[in-house]
Design a protein around this motif. Structure first.
Motif, PDB file in Angstrom:
ATOM      1  N   LEU A  11      -2.648  -5.829   7.278  1.00 51.94           N
ATOM      2  CA  LEU A  11      -1.279  -5.982   7.078  1.00 51.94           C
ATOM      3  C   LEU A  11      -1.171  -6.795   5.696  1.00 51.94           C
ATOM      4  CD1 LEU A  11       0.036  -7.227  10.526  1.00 51.94           C
ATOM      5  CD2 LEU A  11       0.481  -4.794   9.490  1.00 51.94           C
ATOM      6  N   LEU A  12      -0.120  -6.418   4.840  1.00 57.81           N
ATOM      7  CA  LEU A  12       0.158  -7.064   3.732  1.00 57.81           C
ATOM      8  C   LEU A  12       0.355  -8.587   3.921  1.00 57.81           C
ATOM      9  CD1 LEU A  12       0.687  -7.163   0.687  1.00 57.81           C
ATOM     10  CD2 LEU A  12       2.949  -6.569   1.199  1.00 57.81           C
ATOM     11  N   GLN A  13       1.081  -8.984   5.165  1.00 61.36           N
ATOM     12  CA  GLN A  13       1.058 -10.330   5.392  1.00 61.36           C
ATOM     13  C   GLN A  13      -0.054 -11.034   5.437  1.00 61.36           C
ATOM     14  OE1 GLN A  13       3.595 -12.589   5.622  1.00 61.36           O
ATOM     15  NE2 GLN A  13       1.851 -13.904   5.568  1.00 61.36           N
ATOM     16  N   THR A  14      -1.107 -10.421   5.920  1.00 61.08           N
ATOM     17  CA  THR A  14      -2.730 -10.940   6.203  1.00 61.08           C
ATOM     18  C   THR A  14      -3.301 -11.162   4.810  1.00 61.08           C
ATOM     19  OG1 THR A  14      -2.631 -10.048   8.571  1.00 61.08           O
ATOM     20  CG2 THR A  14      -4.684 -10.832   7.128  1.00 61.08           C
ATOM     21  N   GLU A  15      -2.941 -10.098   3.882  1.00 65.82           N
ATOM     22  CA  GLU A  15      -3.518  -9.896   2.623  1.00 65.82           C
ATOM     23  C   GLU A  15      -2.926 -11.293   1.763  1.00 65.82           C
ATOM     24  OE1 GLU A  15      -5.982  -8.564  -0.649  1.00 65.82           O
ATOM     25  OE2 GLU A  15      -6.005  -8.585   1.442  1.00 65.82           O
ATOM     26  N   LEU A  16      -1.591 -11.504   1.962  1.00 67.07           N
ATOM     27  CA  LEU A  16      -0.736 -12.408   1.455  1.00 67.07           C
ATOM     28  C   LEU A  16      -1.585 -13.997   1.765  1.00 67.07           C
ATOM     29  CD1 LEU A  16       2.712 -11.139   1.049  1.00 67.07           C
ATOM     30  CD2 LEU A  16       1.032 -11.199  -0.764  1.00 67.07           C
TER      31      LEU A  16
ATOM     32  N   VAL B  85      -4.649 -14.646   0.074  1.00 64.90           N
ATOM     33  CA  VAL B  85      -4.056 -15.047  -1.563  1.00 64.90           C
ATOM     34  C   VAL B  85      -3.832 -16.671  -1.313  1.00 64.90           C
ATOM     35  CG1 VAL B  85      -2.533 -14.812  -3.377  1.00 64.90           C
ATOM     36  CG2 VAL B  85      -3.519 -12.738  -2.441  1.00 64.90           C
ATOM     37  N   GLU B  86      -3.112 -16.847  -0.517  1.00 62.28           N
ATOM     38  CA  GLU B  86      -2.670 -18.372  -0.505  1.00 62.28           C
ATOM     39  C   GLU B  86      -3.696 -19.303  -0.196  1.00 62.28           C
ATOM     40  OE1 GLU B  86       0.426 -18.316   2.686  1.00 62.28           O
ATOM     41  OE2 GLU B  86       2.025 -17.772   1.130  1.00 62.28           O
ATOM     42  N   HIS B  87      -4.717 -18.772   0.559  1.00 62.95           N
ATOM     43  CA  HIS B  87      -5.937 -19.740   0.795  1.00 62.95           C
ATOM     44  C   HIS B  87      -6.772 -19.774  -0.707  1.00 62.95           C
ATOM     45  CE1 HIS B  87      -5.657 -20.719   5.026  1.00 62.95           C
ATOM     46  NE2 HIS B  87      -5.073 -19.363   5.240  1.00 62.95           N
ATOM     47  N   TYR B  88      -6.705 -18.566  -1.306  1.00 65.40           N
ATOM     48  CA  TYR B  88      -7.535 -18.433  -2.423  1.00 65.40           C
ATOM     49  C   TYR B  88      -6.935 -19.367  -3.565  1.00 65.40           C
ATOM     50  CZ  TYR B  88      -9.365 -17.054  -6.920  1.00 65.40           C
ATOM     51  OH  TYR B  88     -10.287 -16.772  -8.121  1.00 65.40           O
ATOM     52  N   VAL B  89      -5.576 -19.144  -3.779  1.00 68.39           N
ATOM     53  CA  VAL B  89      -4.877 -19.925  -4.648  1.00 68.39           C
ATOM     54  C   VAL B  89      -4.950 -21.696  -4.317  1.00 68.39           C
ATOM     55  CG1 VAL B  89      -2.417 -20.467  -5.473  1.00 68.39           C
ATOM     56  CG2 VAL B  89      -3.302 -18.281  -5.254  1.00 68.39           C
ATOM     57  N   SER B  90      -4.892 -22.065  -3.053  1.00 69.37           N
ATOM     58  CA  SER B  90      -5.259 -23.189  -2.735  1.00 69.37           C
ATOM     59  C   SER B  90      -6.482 -23.959  -3.171  1.00 69.37           C
ATOM     60  CB  SER B  90      -5.038 -23.437  -1.159  1.00 69.37           C
ATOM     61  OG  SER B  90      -5.075 -24.878  -0.824  1.00 69.37           O
ATOM     62  N   ILE B  91      -7.493 -23.065  -3.124  1.00 74.49           N
ATOM     63  CA  ILE B  91      -8.832 -23.419  -3.591  1.00 74.49           C
ATOM     64  C   ILE B  91      -8.662 -23.558  -5.103  1.00 74.49           C
ATOM     65  CG2 ILE B  91     -11.314 -22.804  -3.885  1.00 74.49           C
ATOM     66  CD1 ILE B  91     -10.911 -21.180  -1.196  1.00 74.49           C
ATOM     67  N   GLN B  92      -8.331 -22.568  -5.528  1.00 70.96           N
ATOM     68  CA  GLN B  92      -8.271 -22.599  -7.346  1.00 70.96           C
ATOM     69  C   GLN B  92      -7.457 -23.759  -7.841  1.00 70.96           C
ATOM     70  OE1 GLN B  92     -10.373 -21.748  -8.781  1.00 70.96           O
ATOM     71  NE2 GLN B  92     -10.820 -19.416  -8.473  1.00 70.96           N
TER      72      GLN B  92
ATOM     73  N   LEU C 126      -5.533  -7.763  -3.447  1.00 69.41           N
ATOM     74  CA  LEU C 126      -4.836  -8.686  -4.338  1.00 69.41           C
ATOM     75  C   LEU C 126      -5.506  -9.868  -4.908  1.00 69.41           C
ATOM     76  CD1 LEU C 126      -1.424  -8.511  -2.280  1.00 69.41           C
ATOM     77  CD2 LEU C 126      -2.313  -7.241  -4.429  1.00 69.41           C
ATOM     78  N   GLN C 127      -6.587 -10.242  -4.113  1.00 70.93           N
ATOM     79  CA  GLN C 127      -7.352 -11.590  -4.467  1.00 70.93           C
ATOM     80  C   GLN C 127      -7.761 -11.426  -5.823  1.00 70.93           C
ATOM     81  OE1 GLN C 127     -10.600 -11.969  -4.690  1.00 70.93           O
ATOM     82  NE2 GLN C 127     -10.647 -14.093  -5.615  1.00 70.93           N
ATOM     83  N   PRO C 128      -8.488 -10.310  -6.311  1.00 73.17           N
ATOM     84  CA  PRO C 128      -8.881 -10.010  -7.600  1.00 73.17           C
ATOM     85  C   PRO C 128      -8.031 -10.264  -8.560  1.00 73.17           C
ATOM     86  CG  PRO C 128     -10.070  -8.459  -5.981  1.00 73.17           C
ATOM     87  CD  PRO C 128      -8.669  -9.250  -5.378  1.00 73.17           C
TER      88      PRO C 128
END
Length: 181
Positions: free
Chosen positions: A26-31, A34-41, A69-71
């Protein structure tokens, strides 16, 4: 240290998601990924950028390839806003007929013309890196065909825009879920 604990939790979520479940989520899961990745960055770059996700709820039950989306966000951070103190990244989405268009924009330095030509070419080749964008485009084309994939542009004063075109496929049931659901 609380930041390290939060980063470990975010990383564990991303890794768990990458090895579990279907290749389409689901796009929601993908988002969420992304939120977890952005938090790390944000910890890495000292909160020098913000990331806004402005995607209507109506699209959040659409199916997308996992980690597509993460890349794009990673490139926006590393090649766009990493050297700024006020970087801004935005994810948005819209529907064009039966196509879902998800766009990642940033206020960074822009994408060099040579890279734009490669990204927008029907015969994308890897030139000096940009493997993540090439892989995203290849995965999308593998799943959905050559009419889908990524396009990119830069503004005259900098900033970049990378769009992902996917078929508008909705999941009405709850079988395409993330690892913690």
């Amino acid at each position: 240290i609380p930041e390290i604990a939060a980063m470990a939790t975010d990383l564990a979520f991303i890794l768990r998601s990458s090895i579990t479940g279907s290749n389409l989520i689901l796009l929601q899961t993908e988002l969420d990924l992304v939120e977890h990745y952005v938090s790390i960055q944000n910890v890495r770059f000292g909160n020098r950028f913000t990331c806004e996700i402005d995607i209507p709820e109506a699209y959040q039950n659409c199916l997308v390839p996992k980690l597509v989306l993460q890349p794009l966000v990673e490139n926006a951070i590393l090649h766009g806003v990493a050297s700024q103190n006020d970087g801004f990244i935005k994810l948005s989405a819209l529907q064009e007929q039966e196509t879902l268009v998800i766009t990642v924009t940033d206020n960074g330095c822009g994408i060099p013309a040579k890279v734009l030509d490669m990204l927008n070419s029907p015969d994308k080749r890897i030139h000096g890196g940009h493997l993540g964008l090439y892989n995203v485009d290849s995965i999308i084309k593998l799943y959905f065909g050559h009419k889908y994939g990524i396009t990119a542009s830069s503004g005259p004063d900098g900033g970049s825009r990378v769009s992902v075109r996917l078929p508008m496929t909705r999941e009405e049931k709850s079988d395409a879920q993330g690892p913690d659901r």
